[in-house]
Design a protein around this motif. Sequence first.
Motif, PDB file in Angstrom:
ATOM      1  N   SER A 284     -13.700  10.472 -24.808  1.00 25.30           N
ATOM      2  CA  SER A 284     -14.023   9.159 -25.354  1.00 25.30           C
ATOM      3  C   SER A 284     -15.526   8.959 -25.179  1.00 25.30           C
ATOM      4  CB  SER A 284     -13.235   8.107 -24.569  1.00 25.30           C
ATOM      5  OG  SER A 284     -13.826   6.840 -24.687  1.00 25.30           O
ATOM      6  N   ARG A 312     -18.661   7.146 -34.955  1.00 21.81           N
ATOM      7  CA  ARG A 312     -17.328   6.703 -34.529  1.00 21.81           C
ATOM      8  C   ARG A 312     -17.175   6.655 -33.007  1.00 21.81           C
ATOM      9  NH1 ARG A 312     -14.425   6.294 -38.944  1.00 21.81           N
ATOM     10  NH2 ARG A 312     -12.391   6.174 -37.947  1.00 21.81           N
ATOM     11  N   SER A 314     -15.845   5.257 -29.407  1.00 14.70           N
ATOM     12  CA  SER A 314     -14.530   4.752 -29.023  1.00 14.70           C
ATOM     13  C   SER A 314     -14.587   3.250 -28.723  1.00 14.70           C
ATOM     14  CB  SER A 314     -13.977   5.534 -27.832  1.00 14.70           C
ATOM     15  OG  SER A 314     -14.897   5.523 -26.779  1.00 14.70           O
ATOM     16  N   THR A 356     -12.169   1.789 -33.139  1.00 12.61           N
ATOM     17  CA  THR A 356     -11.579   1.836 -31.792  1.00 12.61           C
ATOM     18  C   THR A 356     -10.066   2.037 -31.897  1.00 12.61           C
ATOM     19  OG1 THR A 356     -13.302   0.427 -30.918  1.00 12.61           O
ATOM     20  CG2 THR A 356     -11.260   0.469 -29.664  1.00 12.61           C
ATOM     21  N   PHE A 359      -9.224   5.546 -32.880  1.00 11.08           N
ATOM     22  CA  PHE A 359      -9.410   6.469 -31.750  1.00 11.08           C
ATOM     23  C   PHE A 359      -8.185   6.409 -30.830  1.00 11.08           C
ATOM     24  CE2 PHE A 359     -10.724   7.026 -27.294  1.00 11.08           C
ATOM     25  CZ  PHE A 359     -11.137   8.342 -27.344  1.00 11.08           C
ATOM     26  N   SER A 362      -5.088   8.081 -32.064  1.00  8.18           N
ATOM     27  CA  SER A 362      -5.079   9.551 -32.051  1.00  8.18           C
ATOM     28  C   SER A 362      -4.367  10.090 -30.807  1.00  8.18           C
ATOM     29  CB  SER A 362      -6.508  10.097 -32.157  1.00  8.18           C
ATOM     30  OG  SER A 362      -7.195   9.852 -30.955  1.00  8.18           O
TER      31      SER A 362
END
Length: 420
Positions: A284, A312, A314, A356, A359, A362
Amino acid sequence: MKTFAMMVLGCKVNDYEATYLRRKMLERYEEVSFKDKADIYIIFTCCVTNIAEAKTRKMLHRARNTNPDAYIVAIGCLSQIKGDTEDFKDVDLIIGSTRKDEVYDLINQHFQDNLVEELKDPGFEDLYLDTYPGKSRAFLKIQDGCNQYCAYCIIPYARGSERSAQHENIIKQAKVLSETSKELVLTGIHTGRYFDGEYHLYELLRDLEKIDDLKTIRLSSIEMNEVNDGIVAMIKNSGRIAHHLHIPVQSCSNEILTLMNRPYTIEEYTDRIAYIRKEIPDISISTDLIVGFPGETDEIFEKTLANLKKIRFSFIHVFPYARKKGTAADKLDVHLPNSVKKSRVNRVIEIEKGITKEFRKSFIGKQLEMLIEKKEEEYVYGYVKQYFYVKAYGKGEIGDIVKVRIDSVNDDEVIGNVTE
Ligand code: SF4
């Protein structure tokens, strides 16, 4: 040198006592006339007549008017009998007819309460803590100060130059803290610049890793240039160093980075992040960002937004630029209105929210390590190593590290299940 002024009303006893105090005061302070501005005013009061009383009151007011910030001391008879009345409301130290021998020490004590010293090459102050009561996560300060002088930042002036704790002391303290806290957060102003002779952050992480009871080691914040290949390899191969790095970017435009005196371009920053992610895919990476810095035009801001979408993060701590007197940025010409800064903050937050969430999503179906910080009914709560907060169904004790499977992510929370 601080100055004092003295007014002695009334009788010879007052005069005697005043003479004694003046001698003491001259050891450390400079005397000025009562008419002049002084840091300290000392009034030996008198109540023997109404005129003496009125004169005392007048002197108290005059002192406060001459220097509203002065430390005012009233001693003697009128203080003794009327020290608790409205007449004495402006007085900082009221001494009646006893404890006169303590006045000098009490004045010194007042001025020593303000222990701000000039920051000339300060050493590292070891503020030893052996436990963080009630905390699952312990902080350990390893470094202080900063030499970077980013244009917007007042820290180098307020904290002074870089200095670090001796590594033996850090290891010793980490061992003691690990008896009660499983997670240790290494903190500092410029943590990546930790040094103790030839011993740097890399060596420190290597040695902290050997402490059996320490299950998670976290870096609070680190500058891009300091996440070198050695540190990346150390995090990658470690089972204990958290897969989370907070790497302040501050701006995503080269024009502004240069004005900010940040030591990288946005391309260099982006490449480093790509390398870290290639080596540690589940890491992260969060950041700090300042918007509305002087000279940040609409066009530059749009470029920043485009870069944020590419990088991008986190999560982002976004701040509107704030002027700090004494910094280089304060002297720049084009300062933006607060309304512009505010609307830019909101636009960043809007973009950040979606990224966020993506992320966190995922990790759905994956198992992550979580430090339990709270228990409520059938749930436990805490941060996973990638530093987002999870509500997990299952059992565990506060301070334990458990494995949780991430099941769902919504706008407000991440939900999981304790698996081990
Ligand atoms: S922003 Fe960080 S690196 Fe820059 S001067 Fe402030 S403390 Fe130092």
